[in-house]
Write a protein that holds these residues in place. Structure first.
Motif, mmCIF file in Angstrom:
data_model
loop_
_atom_site.group_PDB
_atom_site.id
_atom_site.type_symbol
_atom_site.label_atom_id
_atom_site.label_comp_id
_atom_site.label_asym_id
_atom_site.label_seq_id
_atom_site.Cartn_x
_atom_site.Cartn_y
_atom_site.Cartn_z
ATOM 1 N N SER A 215 -0.080 -1.390 9.608
ATOM 2 C CA SER A 215 -0.606 -0.602 8.596
ATOM 3 C C SER A 215 -1.231 -1.368 7.656
ATOM 4 O O SER A 215 -2.126 -1.142 6.773
ATOM 5 C CB SER A 215 0.441 0.312 8.024
ATOM 6 O OG SER A 215 1.605 -0.148 7.560
ATOM 7 N N THR A 216 -0.834 -2.762 7.270
ATOM 8 C CA THR A 216 -1.184 -3.746 6.536
ATOM 9 C C THR A 216 -2.665 -3.808 6.522
ATOM 10 O O THR A 216 -3.337 -4.437 5.649
ATOM 11 C CB THR A 216 -0.439 -4.744 6.479
ATOM 12 O OG1 THR A 216 -0.118 -5.406 7.675
ATOM 13 C CG2 THR A 216 1.069 -4.512 5.707
ATOM 14 N N CYS B 271 5.396 -6.072 3.528
ATOM 15 C CA CYS B 271 5.207 -4.486 3.642
ATOM 16 C C CYS B 271 5.417 -4.051 4.786
ATOM 17 O O CYS B 271 4.371 -4.118 5.656
ATOM 18 C CB CYS B 271 3.955 -4.459 2.951
ATOM 19 S SG CYS B 271 3.477 -5.121 1.124
ATOM 20 N N HIS B 272 6.290 -3.104 5.272
ATOM 21 C CA HIS B 272 6.433 -2.650 6.208
ATOM 22 C C HIS B 272 6.402 -1.038 6.295
ATOM 23 O O HIS B 272 6.670 -0.219 5.383
ATOM 24 C CB HIS B 272 7.797 -2.782 7.105
ATOM 25 C CG HIS B 272 7.738 -4.579 7.255
ATOM 26 N ND1 HIS B 272 7.172 -5.129 8.126
ATOM 27 C CD2 HIS B 272 8.536 -5.551 6.477
ATOM 28 C CE1 HIS B 272 7.416 -6.296 7.835
ATOM 29 N NE2 HIS B 272 8.297 -6.706 7.123
ATOM 30 N N GLY B 273 6.495 -0.273 7.346
ATOM 31 C CA GLY B 273 6.232 1.056 7.479
ATOM 32 C C GLY B 273 4.766 1.331 7.647
ATOM 33 O O GLY B 273 3.985 0.818 7.600
ATOM 34 N N CYS C 180 8.478 -2.620 0.768
ATOM 35 C CA CYS C 180 8.707 -4.061 0.826
ATOM 36 C C CYS C 180 10.198 -4.205 1.300
ATOM 37 O O CYS C 180 11.316 -3.641 0.784
ATOM 38 C CB CYS C 180 8.767 -4.607 -0.528
ATOM 39 S SG CYS C 180 9.221 -6.193 -0.523
ATOM 40 N N ARG C 181 10.357 -5.116 2.431
ATOM 41 C CA ARG C 181 11.637 -4.966 2.987
ATOM 42 C C ARG C 181 11.558 -6.309 4.037
ATOM 43 O O ARG C 181 10.502 -6.723 4.376
ATOM 44 C CB ARG C 181 12.194 -3.941 3.852
ATOM 45 C CG ARG C 181 11.435 -3.393 5.172
ATOM 46 C CD ARG C 181 12.289 -2.323 5.866
ATOM 47 N NE ARG C 181 11.598 -1.931 7.018
ATOM 48 C CZ ARG C 181 10.688 -1.186 7.241
ATOM 49 N NH1 ARG C 181 10.291 -0.395 6.332
ATOM 50 N NH2 ARG C 181 10.170 -0.826 8.486
ATOM 51 N N VAL C 182 12.497 -6.713 4.595
ATOM 52 C CA VAL C 182 12.781 -7.929 5.561
ATOM 53 C C VAL C 182 12.828 -7.095 6.867
ATOM 54 O O VAL C 182 13.621 -6.193 7.162
ATOM 55 C CB VAL C 182 14.002 -8.837 5.400
ATOM 56 C CG1 VAL C 182 13.950 -9.791 6.474
ATOM 57 C CG2 VAL C 182 13.784 -9.395 4.103
ATOM 58 N N PRO D 228 0.736 -1.115 -0.197
ATOM 59 C CA PRO D 228 -0.028 -0.159 -0.078
ATOM 60 C C PRO D 228 0.756 1.194 0.138
ATOM 61 O O PRO D 228 2.010 1.283 0.228
ATOM 62 C CB PRO D 228 -0.741 -0.108 1.430
ATOM 63 C CG PRO D 228 -0.806 -1.319 1.685
ATOM 64 C CD PRO D 228 0.519 -2.038 1.294
ATOM 65 N N PRO D 229 0.326 2.328 -0.441
ATOM 66 C CA PRO D 229 1.137 3.658 -0.308
ATOM 67 C C PRO D 229 1.528 3.864 1.020
ATOM 68 O O PRO D 229 1.067 3.708 2.027
ATOM 69 C CB PRO D 229 -0.082 4.551 -0.816
ATOM 70 C CG PRO D 229 -1.185 3.918 -1.581
ATOM 71 C CD PRO D 229 -1.149 2.612 -1.114
#
Length: 582
Positions: free
Chosen positions: A384-385, A259-261, A250-252, A245-246
């Protein structure tokens, strides 16, 4: 871990780590293990040149009776002395692995932890592991009264078992294993390892692109997040196109690709009276019945449902279990009707519940978190996902507070009264009402005396103890609730203390800094024997339950009582390790 240049690293996950290298590395190494030059006297550098920021040298733990304990156990061959006993189960290992250093470590642990049996067992098992790595076939050293093994379902203990047990990925591993034997729990006949569980081979998960996944597990198979897959209940892999999502990347993170942040969703219930939804809608929650507070209603994510109980408690349905927290209970919860002491984990470790200071904290593997500080505050936060996937009194978390008054069927509702009725749950405990009986309206100027920095105004004071939190958790809703409650209770001190505690909890849940605001004369928090107040209590990390088992803790910092040095939490008590339970 083994390499083609003959480096071997083994770790049992708790207390025994072994690193072996070939002789070609003699004199070429450095670090805590020394330089491997044959001289033990130069292994400890005179000056430590590398310091880790924020990591202070721990004060040495004193143990005045160490010499006495050492002489006694060296003579009788019991507990730590079992390592040295010339006629004991480790006698064939003595020529291969010098037992003296392991005995000394065991004695130190025995002394510091007052003979706590699980700690002593870890020390002795450390020598057993070293012996097995040296190729020694062990004789039985455990007994029913000393370090008795305990294994999970569908498994059993073996003293000299294979280091390559059969797994879902490699069911024939034992036939080709050339590693030294090891003791531990091994799957029963007809079962294989699926992760840490023993399952029948038909219940194994999925193999996809060279990796193994549990059934019902979702994952990103590639380096990005453009495709997401699931190992189905039938053992097949289904994939579909996906994107972050905005505002997310994408990270580990913590070993998991995803999807993080983005901003976590936070729903706040203040004093069982004032509710702030995920999208910031603030309203008075009337009614004394059971209600759905928050629930995952959209998407294919795991089950999560948070329900308000009519007695002020909260129930969380997750992973097939129902976990209930009562308003007057700490250090315990009810799991499917059975009272359990904290900390604990359910659903194969995917959900864990701990006591952190004043708060009970529930966390799930997907990232949901619930913080329950009894009559002060209840926080429900989601990653946030889950934006747009939530429902209940807390709203849908779509960024728009104007549509939070929505019923279970998606029908818009007119006001909070219709909302609580729509999300009401069946209640067999007795009569209840959906109207607010203690929600009087007060004149605007009635809150004036409580805006000062010595009252509710402390939340917004700059500089002040909460100034570092304002950027992460806005104080406006907490201030408004505090002012309302102070008017309602005629400025009662305990009301102010609960309101300040609520904001403190919200700040600490978000990882924001809070300075000390309690004093001996202002909102003091009484603590029991051998304990003291701390702004960062970390109760779980210092619990008896974690002395011998690496149970997960919240990792966050919450205020509350912590045990004095040398004592460990066991529910409401602070005990010496020798008196901790099993």
């Amino acid at each position: 871990l083994r390499t083609d240049f003959r480096l071997t690293v083994s770790f049992d996950g708790q207390n025994h780590l072994a690193v072996t290298v070939p002789s070609t590395y003699a004199g070429a190494l450095c670090g805590l293990c020394g330089n491997f030059d044959g001289d033990p006297h130069n292994d400890i550098p005179k000056v430590v040149t590398t310091a880790v920021p924020g990591c202070d040298e721990p004060a040495p733990r004193q143990c005045s009776s160490r010499a006495v304990i050492s002489r006694k156990q060296r003579a009788n061959g019991e507990e730590c002395g079992l390592i040295l006993w010339p006629e004991g189960p480790f006698r064939s290992c003595h020529p291969r692995v010098d037992p003296e250093s392991y005995f000394q470590v065991c004695i130190t642990d025995y002394c510091v932890f007052r003979g706590h049996k699980p700690i002593v067992c870890q020390a002795v098992s450390g020598y057993a592991a070293a012996c097995q790595e040296a190729g020694v076939v062990l004789e039985p050293w455990r007994a029913k009264t000393f370090c008795a093994p305990a294994c999970p379902p569908h498994s059993h203990y073996e003293l000299n078992g294979t280091a390559c047990p059969a797994t879902c990925s490699h069911p024939d591993s034992p036939e080709t294993c050339n590693l030294p034997a090891t003791e531990g729990c091994f799957c029963d006949e007809g079962f294989v390892l699926s992760g840490e569980r023993c399952v029948p081979p038909p219940d194994c998960g999925c193999h996809h692109q060279g990796r193994y996944y549990h059934r019902e597990e979702e994952f990103y198979p590639g380096d990005g997040c453009a495709e997401r897959c699931r190992c189905t209940a039938m053992g097949t892999v289904t994939c579909w196109a996906a994107q972050c999502p905005p505002g997310q990347e994408c990270r580990v993170d913590k070993g998991v690709r995803g999807c993080h942040g983005g901003q976590r969703g936070r729903c706040v219930l203040l004093g069982a009276r004032r509710l702030v939804t995920f999208d910031g809608l603030n309203f008075t929650l009337g009614g004394s019945c059971r209600y759905v507070l928050a629930k995952v209603c959209q998407g294919d994510g795991p089950e999560l449902e948070v329900m308000l109980e009519n007695g002020g408690g909260v129930t969380v349905a997750v992973g097939g279990s129902r976990i209930t927290m009562e308003s007057r209970s700490t250090w315990s919860v009810d799991v499917d009707g059975e009272t359990r002491v904290l900390p604990l984990s359910v659903d194969d470790g995917k959900t864990w519940v701990t006591q952190e200071g004043n708060s009970i904290v529930l966390q799930t593997a997907p990232g949901h978190r619930l913080v329950y500080a009894a009559t002060a505050v209840l926080l429900v936060t989601v990653p946030s996902t889950y934006a747009g996937q939530m429902c209940g009194l807390c709203g849908d978390f779509d960024g728009n507070g104007d549509n939070d008054f929505m019923g279970p069927d998606g029908t818009p509702l007119n006001g909070s009264q219709e909302l609580v009725v729509a999300w009401k749950l069946p209640d067999e405990s007795g009569p209840c009402t959906d109207t607010c009986e203690t929600c009087p309206v007060h004149p605007p100027n009635a809150t004036g005396p409580y805006h000062t920095a010595s009252s509710c105004g402390m939340m917004v004071a700059t500089p002040g103890p909460f100034g570092g939190c304002h950027g992460q958790v806005g104080p406006e809703d907490f201030l408004e609730h505090c002012l309302r409650e102070m008017v309602l209770t005629a400025g009662a001190t305990d009301t102010l203390c609960r309101s300040l505690q609520a904001y403190t909890t919200a700040c600490q849940e978000a990882g924001a800094p809070v300075e000390v605001w309690r004093t001996e004369s202002f909102c003091p928090l009484p603590c029991g024997e051998n304990s003291l107040y701390a702004l960062c209590a970390r109760s779980c990390e210092g619990s008896c339950a974690r002395l011998a088992h690496p149970l997960p803790c919240a990792g966050l910092c919450f205020e509350g009582c912590r045990c004095a040095r040398g004592f460990f939490t066991d529910g409401h008590r602070c005990l010496l390790p020798s008196t901790c339970g099993c």
